[in-house]
Design a protein around this motif. Structure first.
Motif, PDB file in Angstrom:
ATOM      1  N   PRO A  95      16.718  -7.397 -43.438  1.00  0.00           N
ATOM      2  CA  PRO A  95      17.589  -8.244 -44.218  1.00  0.00           C
ATOM      3  C   PRO A  95      18.552  -7.348 -45.247  1.00  0.00           C
ATOM      4  O   PRO A  95      18.343  -5.981 -45.315  1.00  0.00           O
ATOM      5  CB  PRO A  95      16.423  -8.791 -45.366  1.00  0.00           C
ATOM      6  CG  PRO A  95      15.230  -8.758 -44.653  1.00  0.00           C
ATOM      7  CD  PRO A  95      15.278  -7.687 -43.566  1.00  0.00           C
ATOM      8  N   GLU A  96      19.500  -7.799 -45.874  1.00  0.00           N
ATOM      9  CA  GLU A  96      20.432  -7.095 -46.424  1.00  0.00           C
ATOM     10  C   GLU A  96      19.882  -6.238 -47.761  1.00  0.00           C
ATOM     11  O   GLU A  96      20.150  -5.015 -48.093  1.00  0.00           O
ATOM     12  CB  GLU A  96      21.750  -7.865 -47.194  1.00  0.00           C
ATOM     13  CG  GLU A  96      22.688  -7.105 -47.740  1.00  0.00           C
ATOM     14  CD  GLU A  96      23.730  -6.609 -46.838  1.00  0.00           C
ATOM     15  OE1 GLU A  96      24.434  -5.589 -47.351  1.00  0.00           O
ATOM     16  OE2 GLU A  96      23.756  -6.785 -45.668  1.00  0.00           O
ATOM     17  N   GLY A  97      18.826  -6.832 -48.306  1.00  0.00           N
ATOM     18  CA  GLY A  97      18.023  -6.253 -49.457  1.00  0.00           C
ATOM     19  C   GLY A  97      17.318  -4.920 -49.143  1.00  0.00           C
ATOM     20  O   GLY A  97      17.382  -4.184 -50.021  1.00  0.00           O
ATOM     21  N   ILE A  98      16.854  -4.889 -47.888  1.00  0.00           N
ATOM     22  CA  ILE A  98      15.972  -3.707 -47.597  1.00  0.00           C
ATOM     23  C   ILE A  98      17.101  -2.684 -47.383  1.00  0.00           C
ATOM     24  O   ILE A  98      16.700  -1.546 -47.774  1.00  0.00           O
ATOM     25  CB  ILE A  98      15.142  -3.965 -46.383  1.00  0.00           C
ATOM     26  CG1 ILE A  98      14.203  -4.961 -46.491  1.00  0.00           C
ATOM     27  CG2 ILE A  98      14.820  -2.642 -45.665  1.00  0.00           C
ATOM     28  CD1 ILE A  98      13.237  -5.185 -45.357  1.00  0.00           C
ATOM     29  N   TRP A  99      18.441  -2.967 -46.805  1.00  0.00           N
ATOM     30  CA  TRP A  99      19.466  -1.785 -46.860  1.00  0.00           C
ATOM     31  C   TRP A  99      19.714  -1.453 -47.965  1.00  0.00           C
ATOM     32  O   TRP A  99      20.078  -0.360 -48.002  1.00  0.00           O
ATOM     33  CB  TRP A  99      20.589  -2.373 -45.798  1.00  0.00           C
ATOM     34  CG  TRP A  99      20.283  -2.573 -44.207  1.00  0.00           C
ATOM     35  CD1 TRP A  99      20.363  -3.972 -43.690  1.00  0.00           C
ATOM     36  CD2 TRP A  99      19.882  -1.624 -43.475  1.00  0.00           C
ATOM     37  NE1 TRP A  99      19.852  -3.324 -42.294  1.00  0.00           N
ATOM     38  CE2 TRP A  99      19.922  -2.257 -42.073  1.00  0.00           C
ATOM     39  CE3 TRP A  99      19.800  -0.116 -43.568  1.00  0.00           C
ATOM     40  CZ2 TRP A  99      19.478  -1.334 -40.981  1.00  0.00           C
ATOM     41  CZ3 TRP A  99      19.641   0.669 -42.303  1.00  0.00           C
ATOM     42  CH2 TRP A  99      19.436  -0.070 -41.096  1.00  0.00           C
ATOM     43  N   SER A 100      19.942  -2.382 -49.028  1.00  0.00           N
ATOM     44  CA  SER A 100      20.513  -1.872 -50.132  1.00  0.00           C
ATOM     45  C   SER A 100      19.115  -0.653 -50.771  1.00  0.00           C
ATOM     46  O   SER A 100      19.864   0.118 -51.519  1.00  0.00           O
ATOM     47  CB  SER A 100      20.562  -3.004 -51.178  1.00  0.00           C
ATOM     48  OG  SER A 100      21.537  -3.814 -50.712  1.00  0.00           O
ATOM     49  N   VAL A 101      18.085  -1.019 -50.544  1.00  0.00           N
ATOM     50  CA  VAL A 101      16.897  -0.230 -51.266  1.00  0.00           C
ATOM     51  C   VAL A 101      17.333   1.074 -50.500  1.00  0.00           C
ATOM     52  O   VAL A 101      16.909   2.302 -51.291  1.00  0.00           O
ATOM     53  CB  VAL A 101      15.595  -0.638 -50.852  1.00  0.00           C
ATOM     54  CG1 VAL A 101      14.485   0.107 -51.371  1.00  0.00           C
ATOM     55  CG2 VAL A 101      15.197  -2.075 -51.797  1.00  0.00           C
TER      56      VAL A 101
END
Length: 247
Positions: free
Chosen positions: A224-230
């Motif tokens: 998910p995009e959220g994991i990449w952002s982290v």
């Protein structure tokens, strides 16, 4: 004591002299420019800051009405081939004192350069000065937080004090003196604070590198995009499109 330029990086780095490596990086930059920079759809002047022997610069030249490559290292400039000279105007110059007037450049390329310059803040000031209002910069550079130093591929090299880093290089047989100075994500954001920053690091990873990485790449594509952002602050390298605000 004021730092001077490193003048032997072209000689030291096999990757900088490798045409296949240069063409791959040029393809990545073209991919980014054609998607995120509208200036290339009309006549535009491009400046490649720290162009080395110009292999990447020459590959980009077809996107612009005029292309200038600026390099401090005379050995690198002597290695520019005739085909590149026919497509690009090469200038020996200092990235901290760009030999151009205010607001005359549409697009600046600053790819893997900031860590090689004695004063990266001064370089960014100069890039801002010569760029037209609304102009764009393709910026890429290494992340200090990533544990593998990207020039010599030695763990933790860039985290050591100067004296110990140079000793580590000598013991490893990969060099004699460690020069490069990198920043973490927040330090780079402060460096580029006058620009509007569009971080395309995740886009480039997912669209450019992961499709070439087999099963592992296909698995990572589904994160998910959220994991990449982290994970972004730990990326080995950042890729940005910077915009100078309209006046």
């Amino acid at each position: 004591m004021r730092r001077s330029y490193q003048t032997n990086f072209y000689t030291l780095s096999q990757r900088v002299r490798d045409p296949s490596s240069r063409q791959e990086k040029a393809a990545k930059i073209i991919w980014a420019l054609t998607r995120y920079v509208d200036q290339i759809s009309s006549p535009a002047v491009c400046l490649d800051v720290g162009c080395s022997s110009g292999m990447i610069t020459a590959a980009l030249a077809s996107l612009f009405s005029a292309t200038v490559g600026l390099e401090y290292d005379t050995v690198a400039l002597q290695a520019v081939d005739e085909e590149a000279r026919a497509r690009v105007q090469f200038v020996r110059g200092d990235a901290m004192h760009l030999p151009f007037g205010d607001g005359v450049i549409d697009v600046v390329i600053c790819a893997q350069v900031y860590e090689h310059v004695p004063d990266d803040e001064k370089m960014f000031e100069e890039i801002y000065r010569v760029l037209k209002p609304g102009g764009a910069v393709f910026f890429s550079g290494p992340n200090w937080l990533f544990p593998i130093e990207p020039h010599y591929f030695l763990p933790f090299l860039h985290w050591l004090p100067d004296r110990f880093a140079s000793f580590y290089l000598r013991v490893s047989g990969r060099g004699t003196s460690y020069y490069e100075r990198s920043r973490h994500l927040w330090g780079l954001r402060r460096l580029a604070a006058r620009f509007a920053i569009r971080d395309i690091s995740i886009d480039i990873l997912r669209q450019w590198y992961l499709p070439r990485s087999g099963k592992v790449g296909r698995f990572l594509q589904r994160l998910p995009e959220g994991i990449w952002s982290v994970l972004l602050p730990l990326f080995p390298n950042f890729n940005w499109i910077l915009r100078k605000p309209l006046e």
